[in-house]
Design a protein around this motif. Structure first.
Motif, PDB file in Angstrom:
ATOM      1  N   GLU A  63      -8.007   5.084  16.931  1.00  0.00           N
ATOM      2  CA  GLU A  63      -7.933   6.113  15.878  1.00  0.00           C
ATOM      3  C   GLU A  63      -7.572   5.494  14.531  1.00  0.00           C
ATOM      4  O   GLU A  63      -8.123   5.856  13.499  1.00  0.00           O
ATOM      5  N   GLU A  64      -6.620   4.556  14.576  1.00  0.00           N
ATOM      6  CA  GLU A  64      -6.139   4.000  13.318  1.00  0.00           C
ATOM      7  C   GLU A  64      -7.231   3.190  12.627  1.00  0.00           C
ATOM      8  O   GLU A  64      -7.429   3.265  11.418  1.00  0.00           O
ATOM      9  N   ILE A  85     -10.524   3.512  13.001  1.00  0.00           N
ATOM     10  CA  ILE A  85     -11.551   4.414  12.488  1.00  0.00           C
ATOM     11  C   ILE A  85     -11.005   5.159  11.267  1.00  0.00           C
ATOM     12  O   ILE A  85     -11.700   5.326  10.262  1.00  0.00           O
ATOM     13  N   GLY A  86      -9.742   5.578  11.369  1.00  0.00           N
ATOM     14  CA  GLY A  86      -9.142   6.326  10.274  1.00  0.00           C
ATOM     15  C   GLY A  86      -9.113   5.542   8.988  1.00  0.00           C
ATOM     16  O   GLY A  86      -9.463   6.058   7.920  1.00  0.00           O
ATOM     17  N   SER A  87      -8.709   4.267   9.047  1.00  0.00           N
ATOM     18  CA  SER A  87      -8.604   3.550   7.777  1.00  0.00           C
ATOM     19  C   SER A  87      -9.982   3.206   7.233  1.00  0.00           C
ATOM     20  O   SER A  87     -10.177   3.162   6.028  1.00  0.00           O
ATOM     21  N   ALA A 107     -12.591   5.167   7.623  1.00  0.00           N
ATOM     22  CA  ALA A 107     -13.079   6.428   7.065  1.00  0.00           C
ATOM     23  C   ALA A 107     -12.417   6.695   5.712  1.00  0.00           C
ATOM     24  O   ALA A 107     -13.073   7.137   4.764  1.00  0.00           O
ATOM     25  N   THR A 140     -14.972  12.675  13.557  1.00  0.00           N
ATOM     26  CA  THR A 140     -14.542  11.675  14.534  1.00  0.00           C
ATOM     27  C   THR A 140     -14.482  12.329  15.899  1.00  0.00           C
ATOM     28  O   THR A 140     -14.031  13.463  16.037  1.00  0.00           O
TER      29      THR A 140
END
Lengths: 228, 457
Positions: free
Chosen positions: B312-313, B315-317, B319, B333
């Motif tokens: 998640e982290e 992909i999150g950063s 994004a 996501t």
């Protein structure tokens, strides 16, 4: 009210020109230093509200300058680093710098970072902030209670400690090293995945979309920041 | 000794069969048979001895006066002489035949040994394999310990001792190495027989040829690679000079226009020029960044600083880094629960997702939907970035450097996906374009390592 003084420590004349123009136009008083040695003197004589420090100085590394300033000054330090020099950036943050900008950056971003750093330093100087509210999440550090949309969220001790550390330093980048030292103790500073795992848990409990966090922000390769 | 025994036995046998009905000529033939047997079994020396003994015994037992060496008739002297000569001759022929047969067997053994070595060296993929199979086959063929040292300056593992045979491996162009056949330990020094020496030379020639062949093949490969590198460098230069100059032209032109004192642009034009300069400078920065990334990925200096990081982290950063670029497109996501943590270089791997998202921003209409999905498949962790845009151009390898989609309006260098592939492969993973998908879809598969030590709770 007098305009706040910003000390620019940067060896490249072109970059200084750009910074000076942008900052003057935004209403700051600008003091410029080309070298680290000169900066120490100017910092003492002008007592700047904020220091903009380039990490690529020819005579001293930015980390030394940061440490020297931190010995007597609490003014926010914003470091400017080139891309690919993440190590320098992290070391400067660990040494007490407040935030960083990666070259090249635009004026809008520069001014936003400066405003946020100044606001933070005024807040931390005036009163002990014990409550931080962001995106419907309320962190009450006096009562150790966290609520989301008014409903109490149960956090494990480590999760709470991590959140409280970020909240106390709201808006400031906290490096993995700083977080590990504060929350886990000095023995754990290389285990960055401890922080990441706890952060993932925190986001699941507090963020609407944990994969695209709104306030528990990842500073890629550096650490985390609670957006305030 | 045995020769004498055989002759004595012959004497006894013929004597027992009796003077009764055997003629002298039969007795002589019996002796010749005995001599031939001795010759075939024991060689020429014993055969001569047997011939001499035969003559003596024949005289003693069969020629009157019996039991003396006295000869009555000169006719018998001729018989003795002929018997001796024929005995020698027959035994000579017999031993020669035997030697030929032994030679044939030996020749066959050598041919077999050489053939086996030839097969082994032909199958060898590199010089070390040739050396190993030469040593193995030499050990079997010579029944001696064998060392092979490659290169033209042989420092053998232990220096050759007295009695060791050192055979250089000489190809057409140079000394390829050395074969050392060790003197058997404990045994008295015994040089190799000439035919074994010949075989050793044949082995050396064979191995040298194989080594030379491999070396030449390597040279050819290196030349081909060099040529390809040159071609790529030329492509790089032309692509880079064009792509870097375009934004530079805007920046230079715009800035000098703004500096014109005699014909200052209108306020509205000033604004447009400044916006163009800012946009092109930003674009130039992206180009330089991707060039530097490519150099790092290509240069083989990519040192992975692996850390454990939740999917998640990452992909999150990625994004977050591309949010402004992708707007107004929303990134959805779709991350499976309880995914294992990734053990990757966070900065580099984020770059992979960023590049894929940038591609989506570049090649889809603003209304497009972009999805990043993560799940666990049979080969490991599967990360997919997809959009519902126009999809990938057919017939081109989108992962190749400087390859851009036809009509690509974005002016990238065509490096983004090549960088992605470099980084993913450096992590031991794979990235493929899913051409069956409706829009563009890239799928990354990463091996899942055993989980990291968790903190003592």
């Amino acid at each position: 009210m007098t305009a706040p003084v910003v000390l620019i420590i940067e060896d490249e004349a072109q970059v200084r020109l750009f910074l000076r123009t942008a900052l003057s136009a935004a209403g700051y008083r600008v003091v410029e230093a080309e070298r680290g040695a000169e900066a120490a003197t100017l910092a003492r004589s002008h007592n700047p509200a904020l220091v903009l420090l380039d990490l690529g100085l020819p005579d001293a590394d930015g980390i030394t300058v940061t440490r020297a300033l931190r010995e007597w000054s609490t003014s926010p330090i914003l470091v400017i680093s080139a891309r690919g020099r993440e190590e320098d950036k992290i070391q400067a943050l660990d040494a007490g710098a407040d935030d960083y900008l990666t070259k090249p950056f635009g004026t809008g971003e520069l001014l936003a970072r400066i405003r946020s750093a100044l606001r933070r330093s005024v807040l931390s100087g005036s009163a002990n902030t014990t409550v931080v509210e962001v995106e419907g999440v309320r962190i009450d550090m006096e009562r150790r209670v966290v609520t989301r949309d008014g409903i109490e969220v149960h956090l494990k001790p480590t999760e709470y400690n991590l959140l409280a550390l970020l909240a106390k330093n709201a808006g400031k980048v906290m490096t993995y090293g700083q977080i590990l030292k504060e929350v886990w103790g000095p023995g754990a500073v290389t285990h960055t995945h401890y922080v990441r795992v706890q952060m993932a848990e925190l986001r699941k409990k507090l963020e609407c979309d944990p994969a695209q966090p709104a306030f528990l922000i990842t500073e890629a390769g550096v650490g985390y920041r609670l957006r305030a | 000794m045995i020769a004498l025994v055989v002759v004595a036995l012959t004497t006894l046998a013929t004597r027992m069969l009796g003077l009764a009905w055997l003629a002298d000529a039969d007795v002589v033939l019996a002796y010749l048979v005995a001599i031939t047997i001795v010759a075939v079994r024991f060689g020429i020396g014993p055969a001569i001895l047997a011939a001499a003994a035969s003559v003596a015994l024949f005289d003693w037992f069969f020629i009157p006066p019996f039991y003396t060496f006295t000869v009555e008739s000169s006719r018998h002297l001729v018989t003795f002489a002929m018997m001796f000569v024929v005995g020698i001759f027959v035994s000579g022929v017999a031993t020669r035949l035997q030697r030929h047969e032994a030679d044939a067997v030996e020749r066959e053994r050598r041919t077999h040994a050489l053939l086996a070595l030839t097969r082994a060296t032909a199958a060898a993929g590199d010089a070390d394999e040739v050396a190993t199979s030469l040593a193995t086959h030499a050990r079997a063929a010579f029944e001696r310990e064998a060392d092979v040292v490659l290169g033209d300056a042989p420092p053998p593992t232990s220096p050759p001792a007295a009695g060791d045979l050192v055979v250089p491996l000489i190809s057409q162009s140079r000394a390829e190495g050395t074969l050392v056949l060790r003197q058997p330990t404990g045994a008295p020094p015994e040089p190799l027989a000439p035919h074994e020496r010949e075989l050793a030379d044949a082995f050396a020639r064979q191995a040298a040829t194989a080594l030379e062949r491999l070396r030449l093949a390597d040279d050819a490969r290196a030349t081909a690679l060099r040529r390809r590198t040159e071609e790529l460098r030329a492509a790089l230069l032309s692509a880079v000079s064009h792509d870097l100059r375009t934004p530079l032209a805007t920046i230079t032109g715009g800035a000098t226009t703004l500096l014109q004192d005699d014909a200052p642009p209108s306020e509205a034009d000033r604004r447009l020029l400044l916006e163009a300069i800012a946009a092109q400078a930003f674009h130039l920065e992206r180009l330089v960044t991707s060039l530097l990334d490519m150099t790092r990925v290509e240069g083989g200096v990519l040192t992975l600083r692996r850390e454990w990081i939740p999917v998640e982290e990452l992909i999150g950063s990625a994004a977050a880094a591309t949010r402004a670029l992708l707007a107004p497109r929303q990134v959805r996501t779709d991350i499976a629960a309880d995914l294992p943590m990734l053990h990757v270089d966070p900065a580099l791997f984020e770059q992979v997702v960023v590049n894929l998202l940038e591609n989506a921003a570049r090649h889809t209409p603003p209304s497009a939907a972009v999805t990043v999905a993560a799940s666990v498949g049979s080969d490991g962790l599967v990360l997919a970035v997809s959009d519902d845009g126009p999809g990938l151009p057919a017939d081109i390898d989108v992962f190749e450097k400087f390859v851009r989609g036809p009509g690509s309006r974005a002016g990238g260098l065509g490096l983004g996906l090549a960088i992605c592939r470099g980084i993913v492969e450096a992590h031991g993973g794979r990235i493929v374009a899913d051409r069956a998908a409706r829009g563009a879809r890239f799928v990354i598969t990463l091996p899942v390592p055993p989980p990291p030590p968790t903190e003592a709770a």
